[in-house]
Design a protein around this motif. Structure first.
Motif, PDB file in Angstrom:
ATOM      1  N   ALA A  71       3.692  10.392  -4.306  1.00 53.62           N
ATOM      2  CA  ALA A  71       3.182  10.236  -2.943  1.00 53.62           C
ATOM      3  C   ALA A  71       2.906   8.773  -2.599  1.00 53.62           C
ATOM      4  O   ALA A  71       3.031   8.360  -1.435  1.00 53.62           O
ATOM      5  N   ALA A  72       2.554   7.958  -3.597  1.00 52.06           N
ATOM      6  CA  ALA A  72       2.237   6.547  -3.337  1.00 52.06           C
ATOM      7  C   ALA A  72       3.467   5.761  -2.896  1.00 52.06           C
ATOM      8  O   ALA A  72       3.340   4.694  -2.278  1.00 52.06           O
ATOM      9  N   TYR A  73       4.681   6.279  -3.211  1.00 54.18           N
ATOM     10  CA  TYR A  73       5.907   5.559  -2.865  1.00 54.18           C
ATOM     11  C   TYR A  73       6.553   6.093  -1.583  1.00 54.18           C
ATOM     12  O   TYR A  73       7.592   5.569  -1.169  1.00 54.18           O
ATOM     13  N   GLY A  74       5.947   7.115  -0.975  1.00 52.21           N
ATOM     14  CA  GLY A  74       6.432   7.597   0.312  1.00 52.21           C
ATOM     15  C   GLY A  74       6.002   6.671   1.438  1.00 52.21           C
ATOM     16  O   GLY A  74       5.206   5.735   1.246  1.00 52.21           O
ATOM     17  N   ASN A  75       6.517   6.927   2.626  1.00 53.12           N
ATOM     18  CA  ASN A  75       6.200   6.065   3.775  1.00 53.12           C
ATOM     19  C   ASN A  75       4.707   6.008   4.049  1.00 53.12           C
ATOM     20  O   ASN A  75       4.142   4.937   4.288  1.00 53.12           O
ATOM     21  N   SER A  76       4.054   7.164   3.985  1.00 53.87           N
ATOM     22  CA  SER A  76       2.627   7.217   4.299  1.00 53.87           C
ATOM     23  C   SER A  76       1.799   6.487   3.246  1.00 53.87           C
ATOM     24  O   SER A  76       0.955   5.647   3.562  1.00 53.87           O
ATOM     25  N   GLY A  77       2.045   6.801   1.970  1.00 49.80           N
ATOM     26  CA  GLY A  77       1.275   6.172   0.909  1.00 49.80           C
ATOM     27  C   GLY A  77       1.519   4.680   0.824  1.00 49.80           C
ATOM     28  O   GLY A  77       0.575   3.890   0.665  1.00 49.80           O
ATOM     29  N   TRP A  78       2.788   4.265   0.911  1.00 52.30           N
ATOM     30  CA  TRP A  78       3.107   2.835   0.795  1.00 52.30           C
ATOM     31  C   TRP A  78       2.488   2.041   1.939  1.00 52.30           C
ATOM     32  O   TRP A  78       1.947   0.948   1.727  1.00 52.30           O
ATOM     33  N   SER A  79       2.578   2.564   3.170  1.00 55.79           N
ATOM     34  CA  SER A  79       2.005   1.844   4.317  1.00 55.79           C
ATOM     35  C   SER A  79       0.489   1.807   4.253  1.00 55.79           C
ATOM     36  O   SER A  79      -0.141   0.885   4.764  1.00 55.79           O
ATOM     37  N   THR A  80      -0.115   2.797   3.587  1.00 59.30           N
ATOM     38  CA  THR A  80      -1.580   2.825   3.483  1.00 59.30           C
ATOM     39  C   THR A  80      -2.096   1.795   2.488  1.00 59.30           C
ATOM     40  O   THR A  80      -3.090   1.114   2.747  1.00 59.30           O
ATOM     41  N   TYR A  81      -1.403   1.647   1.368  1.00 56.02           N
ATOM     42  CA  TYR A  81      -1.912   0.811   0.284  1.00 56.02           C
ATOM     43  C   TYR A  81      -1.212  -0.546   0.150  1.00 56.02           C
ATOM     44  O   TYR A  81      -1.842  -1.523  -0.236  1.00 56.02           O
ATOM     45  N   ALA A  82       0.079  -0.599   0.448  1.00 51.82           N
ATOM     46  CA  ALA A  82       0.853  -1.794   0.111  1.00 51.82           C
ATOM     47  C   ALA A  82       1.279  -2.641   1.306  1.00 51.82           C
ATOM     48  O   ALA A  82       1.788  -3.744   1.117  1.00 51.82           O
ATOM     49  N   VAL A  83       1.095  -2.144   2.517  1.00 49.81           N
ATOM     50  CA  VAL A  83       1.510  -2.879   3.711  1.00 49.81           C
ATOM     51  C   VAL A  83       0.272  -3.497   4.367  1.00 49.81           C
ATOM     52  O   VAL A  83      -0.749  -2.827   4.539  1.00 49.81           O
ATOM     53  N   PHE A  84       0.402  -4.778   4.703  1.00 52.00           N
ATOM     54  CA  PHE A  84      -0.732  -5.480   5.320  1.00 52.00           C
ATOM     55  C   PHE A  84      -1.179  -4.757   6.583  1.00 52.00           C
ATOM     56  O   PHE A  84      -0.371  -4.399   7.434  1.00 52.00           O
ATOM     57  N   GLY A  85      -2.479  -4.523   6.671  1.00 50.54           N
ATOM     58  CA  GLY A  85      -3.029  -3.807   7.810  1.00 50.54           C
ATOM     59  C   GLY A  85      -3.260  -2.334   7.537  1.00 50.54           C
ATOM     60  O   GLY A  85      -3.843  -1.637   8.380  1.00 50.54           O
ATOM     61  N   GLY A  86      -2.801  -1.839   6.376  1.00 46.41           N
ATOM     62  CA  GLY A  86      -3.022  -0.445   6.028  1.00 46.41           C
ATOM     63  C   GLY A  86      -4.488  -0.151   5.779  1.00 46.41           C
ATOM     64  O   GLY A  86      -5.296  -1.054   5.531  1.00 46.41           O
ATOM     65  N   ALA A  87      -4.833   1.139   5.824  1.00 48.76           N
ATOM     66  CA  ALA A  87      -6.240   1.533   5.706  1.00 48.76           C
ATOM     67  C   ALA A  87      -6.857   1.071   4.391  1.00 48.76           C
ATOM     68  O   ALA A  87      -8.033   0.704   4.348  1.00 48.76           O
ATOM     69  N   HIS A  88      -6.099   1.081   3.301  1.00 46.24           N
ATOM     70  CA  HIS A  88      -6.620   0.678   1.993  1.00 46.24           C
ATOM     71  C   HIS A  88      -5.793  -0.455   1.398  1.00 46.24           C
ATOM     72  O   HIS A  88      -5.633  -0.552   0.184  1.00 46.24           O
TER      73      HIS A  88
END
Length: 199
Positions: A56-73
């Protein structure tokens, strides 16, 4: 992926001579080697389980949440850590399947490959823990250190077994390319005179 497959081909062609002299009475899976066999069999399943849990961490939702600047975490360490874990686990999956194949074939290279693989597995857990400790809420503690310490203890224990076990030494002796056996010279026909030896 291609790099891991190339490594697997090179590792399969690694063909060292067996260590020591085999004891025919100890050839085969038995004794403590049964436990080691179960570990070798379950290791690929364990790697697949971790890959599935982290998917799940490598899907669009997980990656954008944790690894993309501006994500929630978002944290700058998440992207390199996730990529490191993915590459390492894919490499371990290929290596664990190769190790299982070497075990089934009773190749002489199996003991050395097994020692290298499980040492790498323990080192990966330690490095992964240290990298993750830089993330919020993942500070190192006594409970977090339990898993890598257990892994290191297990590697030390089984390394001693593989190096010292006469059963391991007697079982894993098959070569990738068995040396050719010299055929006996044809005997001279009955009654024929023997050729004179050179002076």
């Amino acid at each position: 992926r291609q790099l891991a497959l190339d490594f697997a081909r090179r590792a399969w062609r690694y063909d060292p001579a067996p260590r020591g002299v085999a004891d025919p009475a100890l050839v085969g899976i038995g004794g403590w080697l049964w436990l080691y066999a179960i570990a070798v069999l379950l290791t690929p399943l364990g790697v697949l389980r971790h890959l599935w849990m982290d998917l799940a961490a490598y899907g669009n939702s997980g990656w954008s949440t944790y690894a993309v600047f501006g994500g929630a975490h978002y944290h700058p360490l998440y992207a390199p850590l996730l990529l490191f874990e993915l590459l390492a686990q894919l490499a371990m999956l290929v290596a664990s399947l190769l190790l299982l194949r070497l075990f089934i074939a009773r190749r002489s290279s199996f003991p050395r490959m097994a020692l290298a693989f499980y040492a790498f597995l323990a080192c990966f857990q330690c490095v992964d823990l240290l990298l993750a400790s830089g993330l919020p809420g993942h500070e190192l503690g006594a409970q977090a250190m339990t898993k890598p310490l257990r892994a290191l203890a297990g590697v030390a224990l089984w390394t001693s077994y593989v190096l010292l076990s006469r059963r391991v030494r007697s079982t894993f002796v098959r070569r990738l390319a068995e040396p050719a056996v010299a055929l006996p010279a044809a005997s001279a026909p009955s009654g024929a005179a023997a050729a004179p030896l050179p002076a």
